[in-house]
Motif scaffolding. Structure first.
Motif, PDB file in Angstrom:
ATOM      1  N   VAL A  60      -9.116  -0.175   6.986  1.00  0.00           N
ATOM      2  CA  VAL A  60      -9.413   0.582   8.199  1.00  0.00           C
ATOM      3  C   VAL A  60      -8.528   0.004   9.297  1.00  0.00           C
ATOM      4  O   VAL A  60      -8.466  -1.205   9.490  1.00  0.00           O
ATOM      5  CB  VAL A  60     -10.910   0.515   8.565  1.00  0.00           C
ATOM      6  CG1 VAL A  60     -11.376  -0.919   8.773  1.00  0.00           C
ATOM      7  CG2 VAL A  60     -11.205   1.372   9.791  1.00  0.00           C
ATOM      8  N   THR A  61      -7.824   0.896  10.005  1.00  0.00           N
ATOM      9  CA  THR A  61      -6.827   0.468  10.998  1.00  0.00           C
ATOM     10  C   THR A  61      -7.095   1.145  12.329  1.00  0.00           C
ATOM     11  O   THR A  61      -7.150   2.374  12.405  1.00  0.00           O
ATOM     12  CB  THR A  61      -5.401   0.824  10.524  1.00  0.00           C
ATOM     13  OG1 THR A  61      -5.151   0.199   9.260  1.00  0.00           O
ATOM     14  CG2 THR A  61      -4.368   0.355  11.537  1.00  0.00           C
ATOM     15  N   GLY A  96      -5.955   4.120   3.756  1.00  0.00           N
ATOM     16  CA  GLY A  96      -7.389   3.949   3.959  1.00  0.00           C
ATOM     17  C   GLY A  96      -7.878   4.882   5.039  1.00  0.00           C
ATOM     18  O   GLY A  96      -7.834   6.101   4.893  1.00  0.00           O
ATOM     19  N   THR A  97      -8.296   4.313   6.162  1.00  0.00           N
ATOM     20  CA  THR A  97      -8.818   5.096   7.279  1.00  0.00           C
ATOM     21  C   THR A  97      -8.163   4.638   8.576  1.00  0.00           C
ATOM     22  O   THR A  97      -8.052   3.438   8.830  1.00  0.00           O
ATOM     23  CB  THR A  97     -10.347   4.905   7.409  1.00  0.00           C
ATOM     24  OG1 THR A  97     -10.983   5.265   6.183  1.00  0.00           O
ATOM     25  CG2 THR A  97     -10.908   5.753   8.543  1.00  0.00           C
ATOM     26  N   ALA A  98      -7.717   5.599   9.379  1.00  0.00           N
ATOM     27  CA  ALA A  98      -7.184   5.293  10.707  1.00  0.00           C
ATOM     28  C   ALA A  98      -8.222   5.682  11.747  1.00  0.00           C
ATOM     29  O   ALA A  98      -8.805   6.764  11.677  1.00  0.00           O
ATOM     30  CB  ALA A  98      -5.882   6.049  10.950  1.00  0.00           C
ATOM     31  N   PHE A 105      -6.686  -5.010   3.615  1.00  0.00           N
ATOM     32  CA  PHE A 105      -7.087  -4.061   2.574  1.00  0.00           C
ATOM     33  C   PHE A 105      -6.192  -2.828   2.506  1.00  0.00           C
ATOM     34  O   PHE A 105      -6.335  -2.011   1.600  1.00  0.00           O
ATOM     35  CB  PHE A 105      -8.545  -3.652   2.799  1.00  0.00           C
ATOM     36  CG  PHE A 105      -9.414  -4.805   3.220  1.00  0.00           C
ATOM     37  CD1 PHE A 105      -9.670  -5.843   2.341  1.00  0.00           C
ATOM     38  CD2 PHE A 105      -9.923  -4.876   4.497  1.00  0.00           C
ATOM     39  CE1 PHE A 105     -10.442  -6.928   2.731  1.00  0.00           C
ATOM     40  CE2 PHE A 105     -10.699  -5.953   4.903  1.00  0.00           C
ATOM     41  CZ  PHE A 105     -10.961  -6.988   4.007  1.00  0.00           C
ATOM     42  N   VAL A 106      -5.263  -2.677   3.462  1.00  0.00           N
ATOM     43  CA  VAL A 106      -4.310  -1.572   3.350  1.00  0.00           C
ATOM     44  C   VAL A 106      -3.462  -1.719   2.092  1.00  0.00           C
ATOM     45  O   VAL A 106      -2.894  -0.741   1.598  1.00  0.00           O
ATOM     46  CB  VAL A 106      -3.408  -1.473   4.598  1.00  0.00           C
ATOM     47  CG1 VAL A 106      -4.212  -1.080   5.829  1.00  0.00           C
ATOM     48  CG2 VAL A 106      -2.636  -2.770   4.840  1.00  0.00           C
ATOM     49  N   GLY A 116       0.810  -1.211   0.000  1.00  0.00           N
ATOM     50  CA  GLY A 116       0.000   0.000   0.000  1.00  0.00           C
ATOM     51  C   GLY A 116       0.840   1.257   0.000  1.00  0.00           C
ATOM     52  O   GLY A 116       0.527   2.231  -0.697  1.00  0.00           O
ATOM     53  N   ILE A 117       1.929   1.272   0.772  1.00  0.00           N
ATOM     54  CA  ILE A 117       2.811   2.439   0.799  1.00  0.00           C
ATOM     55  C   ILE A 117       3.421   2.687  -0.575  1.00  0.00           C
ATOM     56  O   ILE A 117       3.446   3.817  -1.078  1.00  0.00           O
ATOM     57  CB  ILE A 117       3.915   2.254   1.855  1.00  0.00           C
ATOM     58  CG1 ILE A 117       3.313   2.307   3.265  1.00  0.00           C
ATOM     59  CG2 ILE A 117       4.997   3.318   1.709  1.00  0.00           C
ATOM     60  CD1 ILE A 117       4.280   1.936   4.357  1.00  0.00           C
ATOM     61  N   LEU A 118       3.911   1.636  -1.201  1.00  0.00           N
ATOM     62  CA  LEU A 118       4.540   1.782  -2.513  1.00  0.00           C
ATOM     63  C   LEU A 118       3.538   2.216  -3.579  1.00  0.00           C
ATOM     64  O   LEU A 118       3.906   2.901  -4.538  1.00  0.00           O
ATOM     65  CB  LEU A 118       5.201   0.464  -2.925  1.00  0.00           C
ATOM     66  CG  LEU A 118       6.377   0.007  -2.056  1.00  0.00           C
ATOM     67  CD1 LEU A 118       6.933  -1.317  -2.568  1.00  0.00           C
ATOM     68  CD2 LEU A 118       7.477   1.066  -2.015  1.00  0.00           C
TER      69      LEU A 118
END
Length: 265
Positions: free
Chosen positions: A132-133, A150-152, A125-126, A24-26
């Motif tokens: 969602v984390t 996503g969402t934190a 899903f990240v 996800g970061i990349l």
């Protein structure tokens, strides 16, 4: 450490969740942080390193800890104590534990130093930047990182954190219910691929309604999407009368008690 080094991410444990976070970061482009991976799960680590020059595999776990500004512990609970006790941490280092079964006090005792500990539960899903984390306690740096994926959701108490962890255990049930309905449709004569595609889009559309109308109570959405005397109203009523909601509550309570019991060990 330089500002760039302080933002460098280190991962001890290169399993499924680490792969999802790094992927996800990349996916966010070339301006993200450098990433250092532990050599365990060598094939997966090498595969991730091949994706970008920003990712490298360290010689051992201590090299990851030494290089990381933000150190992620993504290891199995059964080996966590041995791994963590074998590491040296820098005073003030930000340590993000993804080990759900280990609480703050236990982890701090294993570390034996003054570090900043944050727990997080990222979901797979990240990898597609749609996860969602949950984060406990609230931490702006960690929240900012997972918000990009996503969402934190910051939790102000451990009880909030445990409740959301219990709710996250619905993933298998979601697919199990979907599989059951697909099987029912198939028995009725509908091709399986058609049934699956229909249900996937149907559930996706309903989730979007909930996301796009956060101020509308869910019970009002249920009524809005259930004509009086209609099929949707009938479905929910029969489900509730026959113990569906009670079984769901029982399952949630059981998972929550298990999480709380792990904290008491």
């Amino acid at each position: 450490m330089t500002p760039a080094a302080r933002s460098r991410l280190g991962f001890i444990g290169t399993g499924t969740i680490t792969e999802a976070i790094v992927t996800g970061i990349l996916a966010g482009g070339q301006d993200g942080p450098d990433i250092v991976l532990s050599p365990r799960s060598a094939a997966r680590a090498a595969r991730l390193a091949a994706l970008s020059p920003r990712v490298r595999v360290a010689q051992d776990n201590q090299a990851v800890a030494d290089a990381a500004g933000i150190l992620f512990l993504a290891i199995r609970p059964d080996v966590a104590e041995a791994v963590v006790r074998g590491l040296r941490f820098r005073p003030g280092q930000l340590v993000v534990s993804l080990v759900s079964a280990v609480d703050h006090d236990t982890l701090r005792a294993w570390i034996g130093g003054e570090v900043e500990i944050v727990r997080a539960v990222p979901l797979p899903f990240v990898a597609t930047r749609s996860g969602v984390t949950t984060v406990f306690p609230p931490n702006g740096t960690v929240e900012a990182l997972f918000s990009q994926l996503g969402t934190a959701v910051p939790c102000t108490t451990i009880d909030e954190f445990d409740l959301l962890a219990a709710a996250s255990a619905l993933m298998g049930s979601f697919f199990g219910i979907m599989d059951h309905v697909v099987g029912w449709l198939k028995e009725g004569g509908l091709p399986q691929d058609v049934a699956r595609a229909y249900l996937a889009q149907h559930f996706y559309s309903l989730s979007l309604v909930a996301l796009r109308n956060p101020s509308v109570p869910l019970k009002d959405l249920r009524r809005e999407y259930s004509t009086s005397g209609g099929l949707n109203e009938q479905m929910f009523a029969v489900f509730g009368r026959n113990g569906g909601l009670d079984a769901l509550t029982l399952a949630l309570d059981g998972v929550l008690e298990r999480l709380r019991a792990l904290r008491r060990i």
